[in-house]
Write a protein that holds these residues in place. Sequence first.
Motif, PDB file in Angstrom:
ATOM      1  N   MET A   1       0.985  -1.808   0.267  1.00  0.00           N
ATOM      2  CA  MET A   1      -0.092   0.071  -0.122  1.00  0.00           C
ATOM      3  C   MET A   1       0.789   1.175   0.619  1.00  0.00           C
ATOM      4  SD  MET A   1      -3.152   0.983   0.138  1.00  0.00           S
ATOM      5  CE  MET A   1      -4.819   0.756   0.494  1.00  0.00           C
ATOM      6  N   LEU A   2       1.877   1.195   0.480  1.00  0.00           N
ATOM      7  CA  LEU A   2       2.866   2.484   0.271  1.00  0.00           C
ATOM      8  C   LEU A   2       3.406   2.717  -0.539  1.00  0.00           C
ATOM      9  CD1 LEU A   2       4.519   1.882   3.237  1.00  0.00           C
ATOM     10  CD2 LEU A   2       3.335   3.742   3.295  1.00  0.00           C
ATOM     11  N   GLY A   3       3.924   1.766  -1.330  1.00  0.00           N
ATOM     12  CA  GLY A   3       4.257   1.849  -2.954  1.00  0.00           C
ATOM     13  C   GLY A   3       3.233   2.429  -3.825  1.00  0.00           C
ATOM     14  N   ALA A   4       2.153   2.185  -3.657  1.00  0.00           N
ATOM     15  CA  ALA A   4       0.868   2.976  -4.141  1.00  0.00           C
ATOM     16  C   ALA A   4       1.084   4.270  -4.125  1.00  0.00           C
ATOM     17  CB  ALA A   4      -0.686   2.244  -3.931  1.00  0.00           C
ATOM     18  N   ILE A   5       0.620   4.691  -2.501  1.00  0.00           N
ATOM     19  CA  ILE A   5       0.575   6.104  -2.111  1.00  0.00           C
ATOM     20  C   ILE A   5       2.059   6.594  -2.615  1.00  0.00           C
ATOM     21  CG2 ILE A   5       0.488   7.315  -0.042  1.00  0.00           C
ATOM     22  CD1 ILE A   5      -0.771   5.312   1.561  1.00  0.00           C
ATOM     23  N   ALA A   6       2.983   6.338  -2.362  1.00  0.00           N
ATOM     24  CA  ALA A   6       4.516   7.239  -2.837  1.00  0.00           C
ATOM     25  C   ALA A   6       4.007   7.262  -4.553  1.00  0.00           C
ATOM     26  CB  ALA A   6       5.440   6.255  -2.576  1.00  0.00           C
ATOM     27  N   MET A   7       3.916   6.048  -5.242  1.00  0.00           N
ATOM     28  CA  MET A   7       3.571   6.626  -6.585  1.00  0.00           C
ATOM     29  C   MET A   7       2.702   7.469  -6.534  1.00  0.00           C
ATOM     30  SD  MET A   7       2.023   3.864  -9.800  1.00  0.00           S
ATOM     31  CE  MET A   7       0.395   3.579  -9.226  1.00  0.00           C
ATOM     32  N   ALA A   8       1.111   7.814  -6.074  1.00  0.00           N
ATOM     33  CA  ALA A   8       0.539   8.509  -5.674  1.00  0.00           C
ATOM     34  C   ALA A   8       1.035   9.801  -5.889  1.00  0.00           C
ATOM     35  CB  ALA A   8      -1.170   8.722  -5.368  1.00  0.00           C
ATOM     36  N   SER A   9       1.409   9.847  -4.820  1.00  0.00           N
ATOM     37  CA  SER A   9       2.823  11.515  -4.620  1.00  0.00           C
ATOM     38  C   SER A   9       3.451  11.771  -6.121  1.00  0.00           C
ATOM     39  CB  SER A   9       3.654  11.731  -3.181  1.00  0.00           C
ATOM     40  OG  SER A   9       2.494  11.377  -1.912  1.00  0.00           O
ATOM     41  N   ALA A  10       4.492  10.601  -5.564  1.00  0.00           N
ATOM     42  CA  ALA A  10       5.540  11.708  -7.620  1.00  0.00           C
ATOM     43  C   ALA A  10       4.405  11.647  -8.296  1.00  0.00           C
ATOM     44  CB  ALA A  10       5.461  10.152  -7.603  1.00  0.00           C
ATOM     45  N   THR A  11       2.984  10.849  -9.110  1.00  0.00           N
ATOM     46  CA  THR A  11       2.973  11.718  -9.695  1.00  0.00           C
ATOM     47  C   THR A  11       2.158  12.273  -9.617  1.00  0.00           C
ATOM     48  OG1 THR A  11       1.581   9.133 -10.306  1.00  0.00           O
ATOM     49  CG2 THR A  11       0.431  10.697 -11.161  1.00  0.00           C
ATOM     50  N   ALA A  12       1.716  13.248  -8.605  1.00  0.00           N
ATOM     51  CA  ALA A  12       0.864  14.776  -8.270  1.00  0.00           C
ATOM     52  C   ALA A  12       2.389  15.405  -8.491  1.00  0.00           C
ATOM     53  CB  ALA A  12       0.358  14.549  -6.911  1.00  0.00           C
ATOM     54  N   ALA A  13       3.416  14.857  -8.171  1.00  0.00           N
ATOM     55  CA  ALA A  13       4.778  15.813  -7.986  1.00  0.00           C
ATOM     56  C   ALA A  13       4.739  16.541 -10.244  1.00  0.00           C
ATOM     57  CB  ALA A  13       5.317  15.101  -7.694  1.00  0.00           C
ATOM     58  N   LEU A  14       4.661  15.229 -10.550  1.00  0.00           N
ATOM     59  CA  LEU A  14       5.458  15.252 -11.800  1.00  0.00           C
ATOM     60  C   LEU A  14       4.034  15.955 -12.606  1.00  0.00           C
ATOM     61  CD1 LEU A  14       6.101  12.176 -12.834  1.00  0.00           C
ATOM     62  CD2 LEU A  14       7.849  14.392 -12.745  1.00  0.00           C
ATOM     63  N   PHE A  15       2.629  16.377 -12.328  1.00  0.00           N
ATOM     64  CA  PHE A  15       2.000  17.553 -12.415  1.00  0.00           C
ATOM     65  C   PHE A  15       1.862  18.312 -12.198  1.00  0.00           C
ATOM     66  CE2 PHE A  15      -0.493  13.366 -13.796  1.00  0.00           C
ATOM     67  CZ  PHE A  15      -1.384  13.813 -14.673  1.00  0.00           C
ATOM     68  N   PHE A  16       2.150  18.373 -10.914  1.00  0.00           N
ATOM     69  CA  PHE A  16       2.550  20.166 -10.378  1.00  0.00           C
ATOM     70  C   PHE A  16       3.607  20.315 -11.733  1.00  0.00           C
ATOM     71  CE2 PHE A  16      -0.310  19.480  -6.568  1.00  0.00           C
ATOM     72  CZ  PHE A  16      -1.211  19.929  -6.917  1.00  0.00           C
ATOM     73  N   LEU A  17       4.281  19.718 -11.488  1.00  0.00           N
ATOM     74  CA  LEU A  17       5.456  20.527 -11.955  1.00  0.00           C
ATOM     75  C   LEU A  17       5.495  20.998 -13.132  1.00  0.00           C
ATOM     76  CD1 LEU A  17       8.634  20.778 -10.988  1.00  0.00           C
ATOM     77  CD2 LEU A  17       9.226  18.551 -12.154  1.00  0.00           C
ATOM     78  N   ARG A  18       5.003  19.974 -13.605  1.00  0.00           N
ATOM     79  CA  ARG A  18       5.173  20.060 -15.383  1.00  0.00           C
ATOM     80  C   ARG A  18       3.960  21.693 -15.292  1.00  0.00           C
ATOM     81  NH1 ARG A  18       0.419  16.983 -19.170  1.00  0.00           N
ATOM     82  NH2 ARG A  18      -1.105  18.294 -17.589  1.00  0.00           N
ATOM     83  N   PHE A  19       3.013  21.654 -14.775  1.00  0.00           N
ATOM     84  CA  PHE A  19       1.806  23.148 -13.945  1.00  0.00           C
ATOM     85  C   PHE A  19       2.735  23.966 -13.922  1.00  0.00           C
ATOM     86  CE2 PHE A  19      -2.002  20.169 -12.881  1.00  0.00           C
ATOM     87  CZ  PHE A  19      -2.169  20.055 -14.548  1.00  0.00           C
ATOM     88  N   TRP A  20       4.014  23.971 -13.100  1.00  0.00           N
ATOM     89  CA  TRP A  20       4.757  25.238 -12.832  1.00  0.00           C
ATOM     90  C   TRP A  20       5.256  25.342 -14.011  1.00  0.00           C
ATOM     91  CZ3 TRP A  20      10.714  24.889 -12.656  1.00  0.00           C
ATOM     92  CH2 TRP A  20      10.924  25.945 -11.875  1.00  0.00           C
ATOM     93  N   ARG A  21       5.807  24.343 -15.477  1.00  0.00           N
ATOM     94  CA  ARG A  21       6.874  24.595 -15.960  1.00  0.00           C
ATOM     95  C   ARG A  21       6.040  25.807 -17.519  1.00  0.00           C
ATOM     96  NH1 ARG A  21       9.461  20.311 -18.815  1.00  0.00           N
ATOM     97  NH2 ARG A  21      10.098  21.517 -19.997  1.00  0.00           N
ATOM     98  N   GLN A  22       5.047  25.202 -17.677  1.00  0.00           N
ATOM     99  CA  GLN A  22       3.853  25.971 -18.351  1.00  0.00           C
ATOM    100  C   GLN A  22       3.518  27.917 -18.054  1.00  0.00           C
ATOM    101  OE1 GLN A  22       0.550  23.550 -18.306  1.00  0.00           O
ATOM    102  NE2 GLN A  22       1.517  21.843 -19.984  1.00  0.00           N
ATOM    103  N   THR A  23       3.440  28.048 -16.337  1.00  0.00           N
ATOM    104  CA  THR A  23       2.631  28.472 -15.731  1.00  0.00           C
ATOM    105  C   THR A  23       3.950  29.455 -15.662  1.00  0.00           C
ATOM    106  OG1 THR A  23       2.272  27.925 -14.200  1.00  0.00           O
ATOM    107  CG2 THR A  23       0.965  27.496 -15.999  1.00  0.00           C
ATOM    108  N   ARG A  24       5.026  29.375 -14.894  1.00  0.00           N
ATOM    109  CA  ARG A  24       5.724  29.713 -13.558  1.00  0.00           C
ATOM    110  C   ARG A  24       5.491  30.407 -12.584  1.00  0.00           C
ATOM    111  NH1 ARG A  24      10.501  27.182 -14.788  1.00  0.00           N
ATOM    112  NH2 ARG A  24      11.160  27.654 -17.598  1.00  0.00           N
ATOM    113  N   ASP A  25       4.420  29.881 -12.208  1.00  0.00           N
ATOM    114  CA  ASP A  25       3.528  30.254 -10.387  1.00  0.00           C
ATOM    115  C   ASP A  25       3.831  29.499  -9.475  1.00  0.00           C
ATOM    116  OD1 ASP A  25       1.871  30.678  -8.882  1.00  0.00           O
ATOM    117  OD2 ASP A  25       0.279  30.415  -9.790  1.00  0.00           O
TER     118      ASP A  25
END
Length: 81
Positions: A1-25
């Motif tokens: 279960m911890l692996g799934a939570i870690a994967m979900a957190s890493a995926t969310a981090a990558l999405f937010f990083l992509r949004f940051w690269r687009q907006t620089r917010d």
Amino acid sequence: MLGAIAMASATAALFFLRFWRQTRDTLFLYFALAFGVDAVTRVALALGDISNEHEPLFYMGRLVTVALILVAIVNKNRAGP
């Protein structure tokens, strides 16, 4: 279960990083860092030889995660229009 939570957190981090690269917010950058720290903490908990997650080291990771989110929200609300 911890692996799934870690994967979900890493995926969310990558999405937010992509949004940051687009907006620089910086809000997105702080959120990406927070979810990255959470993912690393979950992986360390899963791979470590710890009997439970009530160790102070893992609470420090969660404290950093929550602090980054709070800093992001405060910075966003203080910024002018």
